[in-house]
Design a protein around this motif. Structure first.
Motif, PDB file in Angstrom:
ATOM      1  N   ALA A  36      -8.488  65.175 141.913  1.00 11.66           N
ATOM      2  CA  ALA A  36      -7.039  65.051 142.063  1.00 11.66           C
ATOM      3  C   ALA A  36      -6.631  65.719 143.368  1.00 11.66           C
ATOM      4  CB  ALA A  36      -6.309  65.703 140.884  1.00 11.66           C
ATOM      5  N   CYS A  37      -5.580  65.195 143.988  1.00 10.08           N
ATOM      6  CA  CYS A  37      -5.080  65.741 145.253  1.00 10.08           C
ATOM      7  C   CYS A  37      -3.604  66.109 145.084  1.00 10.08           C
ATOM      8  CB  CYS A  37      -5.262  64.741 146.386  1.00 10.08           C
ATOM      9  SG  CYS A  37      -6.987  64.351 146.758  1.00 10.08           S
ATOM     10  N   PRO A  38      -3.318  67.328 144.602  1.00 11.25           N
ATOM     11  CA  PRO A  38      -1.920  67.732 144.388  1.00 11.25           C
ATOM     12  C   PRO A  38      -1.138  67.886 145.685  1.00 11.25           C
ATOM     13  CG  PRO A  38      -3.401  69.599 144.056  1.00 11.25           C
ATOM     14  CD  PRO A  38      -4.264  68.388 144.229  1.00 11.25           C
ATOM     15  N   ARG A  39      -1.855  68.087 146.807  1.00  8.60           N
ATOM     16  CA  ARG A  39      -1.203  68.214 148.109  1.00  8.60           C
ATOM     17  C   ARG A  39      -1.977  67.399 149.127  1.00  8.60           C
ATOM     18  NH1 ARG A  39      -1.149  74.641 148.519  1.00  8.60           N
ATOM     19  NH2 ARG A  39      -2.306  74.028 150.392  1.00  8.60           N
ATOM     20  N   ARG A  58      -5.042  69.354 150.299  1.00 10.93           N
ATOM     21  CA  ARG A  58      -5.878  70.053 149.320  1.00 10.93           C
ATOM     22  C   ARG A  58      -6.189  69.139 148.145  1.00 10.93           C
ATOM     23  NH1 ARG A  58      -7.067  75.394 148.875  1.00 10.93           N
ATOM     24  NH2 ARG A  58      -7.306  76.366 146.845  1.00 10.93           N
ATOM     25  N   CYS A  59      -7.477  68.990 147.834  1.00  7.76           N
ATOM     26  CA  CYS A  59      -7.905  68.216 146.678  1.00  7.76           C
ATOM     27  C   CYS A  59      -8.745  69.108 145.770  1.00  7.76           C
ATOM     28  CB  CYS A  59      -8.722  66.996 147.105  1.00  7.76           C
ATOM     29  SG  CYS A  59      -7.784  65.751 148.018  1.00  7.76           S
ATOM     30  N   LEU A  60      -8.716  68.773 144.492  1.00  4.77           N
ATOM     31  CA  LEU A  60      -9.424  69.558 143.486  1.00  4.77           C
ATOM     32  C   LEU A  60     -10.402  68.647 142.763  1.00  4.77           C
ATOM     33  CD1 LEU A  60      -9.634  72.288 142.011  1.00  4.77           C
ATOM     34  CD2 LEU A  60      -7.816  71.515 140.488  1.00  4.77           C
ATOM     35  N   ALA A  61     -11.686  69.018 142.808  1.00  4.97           N
ATOM     36  CA  ALA A  61     -12.730  68.206 142.179  1.00  4.97           C
ATOM     37  C   ALA A  61     -13.456  69.030 141.130  1.00  4.97           C
ATOM     38  CB  ALA A  61     -13.716  67.712 143.229  1.00  4.97           C
ATOM     39  N   LEU A 118     -14.308  72.488 142.721  1.00  3.29           N
ATOM     40  CA  LEU A 118     -14.327  72.549 144.174  1.00  3.29           C
ATOM     41  C   LEU A 118     -12.948  72.268 144.742  1.00  3.29           C
ATOM     42  CD1 LEU A 118     -17.522  70.446 145.069  1.00  3.29           C
ATOM     43  CD2 LEU A 118     -17.398  72.876 144.543  1.00  3.29           C
ATOM     44  N   TRP A 119     -12.612  72.979 145.820  1.00  2.20           N
ATOM     45  CA  TRP A 119     -11.430  72.644 146.604  1.00  2.20           C
ATOM     46  C   TRP A 119     -11.907  71.970 147.884  1.00  2.20           C
ATOM     47  CZ3 TRP A 119     -11.279  76.494 143.142  1.00  2.20           C
ATOM     48  CH2 TRP A 119     -10.118  76.648 142.379  1.00  2.20           C
ATOM     49  N   LEU A 120     -11.292  70.844 148.196  1.00  3.73           N
ATOM     50  CA  LEU A 120     -11.672  70.049 149.358  1.00  3.73           C
ATOM     51  C   LEU A 120     -10.521  70.017 150.356  1.00  3.73           C
ATOM     52  CD1 LEU A 120     -13.056  66.948 147.389  1.00  3.73           C
ATOM     53  CD2 LEU A 120     -14.253  69.094 147.902  1.00  3.73           C
TER      54      LEU A 120
END
Length: 248
Positions: A147-150, A153-156, A166-168
């Motif tokens: 998911a990419c809340p911003r 910044r994405c969260l995997a 993971l933060w991408l």
């Protein structure tokens, strides 16, 4: 002081742009960041690095230097020296076998265990691969959700044991943070990966931070050498394989 403000603005304007993975654009699927980390690992023949270590335990800071060797998939050596180049320990990991030598010349061998690493580094890796943890590499695992809340910044979530979060950074194409999760979703260990550098065809974090409660290990890399043809003799140099005692 208006002149000081102007100087700060000028310096900021002249600062080099943050490194972006070659060929990467923010329009690409962020899941490809994880795929690229796996491809980078697959392409790695061997690695030699020098780093500075900062270990934080019980509010106290200790400083050391380290020389690290890695040859995928399972050869890894780290030699740690304190002030005045005093030898603190050397650890050789071969598959699931660990050899540890201390500053008094004692050498021991036994099965790899998180408990031994905890005694050496002050951190429980909770099942995470020691080689990847220290070198800033991302252990491959199936992608569970993304998911990419911003926009920046994405969260995997990665499946596995233990599962990981993971933060991408979709703007630059890198993994910036990683957390190992417990059965209730609690954080067992955190890693922060920053100051990425391009080394040959690879991108490696120049700074790796491992945090667990009040304890932390910060690894600041000074140099890397990739794919120099490291062989097993380089890993066992100086280790008396014929007189190893059992590792407690």
């Amino acid at each position: 002081m208006p002149w000081l403000v102007a100087l700060c603005l000028l310096l900021g304007a002249c600062a080099p742009p943050a490194l972006q993975r070659q060929g990467w654009t923010p329009a690409r699927d962020p899941a490809q960041i994880i795929d690229q980390a796996r491809r980078d690992l697959d392409a790695l023949g061997d690695l030699k690095a020098a780093a500075e270590l900062t270990l934080v335990q019980s509010g106290q800071r200790q400083f050391a230097s380290a020389a690290l060797l890695f040859k995928p998939p399972d050869l890894f050596r780290i030699e740690v020296r304190g002030p005045l180049f005093v030898h603190l320990f050397t650890a050789l990991l071969q598959g699931d076998s660990l050899v540890v030598g201390d500053g008094q010349g004692s050498w021991r061998e036994g099965p790899f265990a998180d408990e031994v690493v905890s005694r050496l580094l002050g951190l429980d890796l909770s099942g995470y691969d020691l080689r990847y943890a220290l070198l800033g590499l991302v252990a491959p695992a199936p992608l569970d959700s993304l998911a990419c809340p911003r926009a920046d910044r994405c969260l995997a979530y990665l499946a596995g044991s233990p599962p990981r979060r993971l933060w991408l950074d979709p703007r630059r194409g890198f993994v910036t943070d990683e957390q190992l999760l417990g059965p209730e979703g609690e954080v067992l260990l955190s890693r922060k990966l920053s100051d990425y550098r391009r080394v040959g065809s690879q991108y490696l974090p120049g700074r790796v931070e491992l945090h667990q409660g009040a304890n932390a290990l910060v690894i600041t890399f000074r140099t890397w050498e990739l794919n120099t043809g490291l062989s097993r003799p380089a890993f066992i140099r100086g280790i008396p394989l014929d007189r190893l005692e059992p590792l407690d």
